[in-house]
Design a protein around this motif. Sequence first.
Motif, mmCIF file in Angstrom:
data_model
loop_
_atom_site.group_PDB
_atom_site.id
_atom_site.type_symbol
_atom_site.label_atom_id
_atom_site.label_comp_id
_atom_site.label_asym_id
_atom_site.label_seq_id
_atom_site.Cartn_x
_atom_site.Cartn_y
_atom_site.Cartn_z
ATOM 1 N N ILE A 189 0.920 -1.042 0.143
ATOM 2 C CA ILE A 189 -0.086 -0.022 -0.223
ATOM 3 C C ILE A 189 1.048 1.131 -0.055
ATOM 4 C CG2 ILE A 189 -1.902 1.096 1.236
ATOM 5 C CD1 ILE A 189 -2.528 -1.475 2.562
ATOM 6 N N HIS A 191 1.874 5.531 -0.669
ATOM 7 C CA HIS A 191 1.043 6.823 -0.829
ATOM 8 C C HIS A 191 1.466 7.308 -2.409
ATOM 9 C CE1 HIS A 191 1.681 11.355 0.294
ATOM 10 N NE2 HIS A 191 0.358 11.231 0.301
ATOM 11 N N LEU A 214 -2.809 -0.988 -3.492
ATOM 12 C CA LEU A 214 -3.494 0.417 -3.198
ATOM 13 C C LEU A 214 -2.804 1.410 -3.551
ATOM 14 C CD1 LEU A 214 -5.961 1.996 -2.516
ATOM 15 C CD2 LEU A 214 -5.456 1.680 -0.377
ATOM 16 N N ALA A 216 -3.007 5.319 -2.450
ATOM 17 C CA ALA A 216 -3.765 6.113 -1.669
ATOM 18 C C ALA A 216 -3.321 7.393 -1.621
ATOM 19 C CB ALA A 216 -3.957 5.669 -0.195
ATOM 20 N N ASP A 217 -3.965 8.819 -1.703
ATOM 21 C CA ASP A 217 -3.517 10.052 -1.314
ATOM 22 C C ASP A 217 -3.977 10.555 -0.003
ATOM 23 O OD1 ASP A 217 -6.091 10.286 -1.752
ATOM 24 O OD2 ASP A 217 -6.312 11.756 -3.333
ATOM 25 N N SER A 218 -4.448 9.616 0.742
ATOM 26 C CA SER A 218 -5.043 10.015 1.998
ATOM 27 C C SER A 218 -4.322 9.204 3.187
ATOM 28 C CB SER A 218 -6.530 9.943 2.274
ATOM 29 O OG SER A 218 -6.856 9.666 3.665
ATOM 30 N N LEU A 221 -6.542 6.714 4.817
ATOM 31 C CA LEU A 221 -6.759 5.561 3.874
ATOM 32 C C LEU A 221 -5.820 4.530 3.789
ATOM 33 C CD1 LEU A 221 -8.805 4.117 2.007
ATOM 34 C CD2 LEU A 221 -7.746 5.649 0.143
ATOM 35 N N LEU A 222 -4.674 5.101 3.627
ATOM 36 C CA LEU A 222 -3.371 4.250 3.780
ATOM 37 C C LEU A 222 -3.116 3.528 5.096
ATOM 38 C CD1 LEU A 222 0.143 5.215 2.306
ATOM 39 C CD2 LEU A 222 0.142 4.022 4.839
ATOM 40 N N SER A 225 -6.035 0.874 5.669
ATOM 41 C CA SER A 225 -5.891 -0.425 4.764
ATOM 42 C C SER A 225 -4.809 -1.306 5.424
ATOM 43 C CB SER A 225 -5.560 0.154 3.439
ATOM 44 O OG SER A 225 -6.539 0.943 2.823
#
Length: 289
Positions: A189, A191, A214, A216-218, A221-222, A225
Amino acid sequence: MNWDDTQYLLALGREKTLRKAAQQLYVDQATVGRRIAILENSLKCQLFIRSNKGYEFTPAGYQAFLAAIEMEQAALILQNKVKGFDQQLKGDITLSTTDSIAIDFIISAIKQLRTSAPEIRIKLDVTTTLRDMTQHNIDIAIRNIRPETPGLVTKLLLTSPMGLYSSSEYLHQHGYPKTSDSLAGLDLIVHAPMIDKSPDRLFGLAIDKAKIALLADSSLLLRTSIKNGVGIGFLPKFMADIDNLVPIFPEKDFNAHYDIWLVTHADIVHSARIQMVLDTLSQLFTKYH
């Protein structure tokens, strides 16, 4: 006209003599006479006539005097409404930060403020974008990059080393990585901006053979997950500690840190309500130093 000249109009109208008006204004008589003459010239009419009783109003002067009294009263109302406002623990404060920081710290700060300063209202701007604070639409920001904009006051709240983390569930299902040089075969996962900078390596580790699960830009969220066993990923240590994640290669120094900066404007930093919020936020970060 110069609005300051109305104080000379008021003083002479009330005291009737240059000497008494000058005493009231702490200036000399010549100054009073000169400023009245300037005001008359600006208004293009005579305001006073000299009599044996002193200075008397002309009809135009009396109307100007009444208008000046209204101005004086309006100024007093303004002063009474605003005086000491910056020292009151009340009013709106717009605070900009990320979703992750908001959940970990800002909610706790707001809870504390409901007890210590219940008339302060936080307007929360949650975004991954670095807001432009030059327009004063943001009062306080918490960022991971120190701004260089003049007129801003910054304080380093936290410096946390970056590390690779996983949930215990993921490690139980997939096993611990066999080598500290590569993440081949693992669910990763990432960024999103990091993969754009270096598509083959991440914090020194080869990721070309990893399975990116994944982008993720958050940070929230990262983290979520990783916590839910979707895969492994890099996080600041303090975030991983909050989520009870398992460090992978804890002995390895990834030579990277995550900084958190508290930012506000120099011209409001001494406001009581701003200082209250700054102090509350600073205290919440101390246990992660």
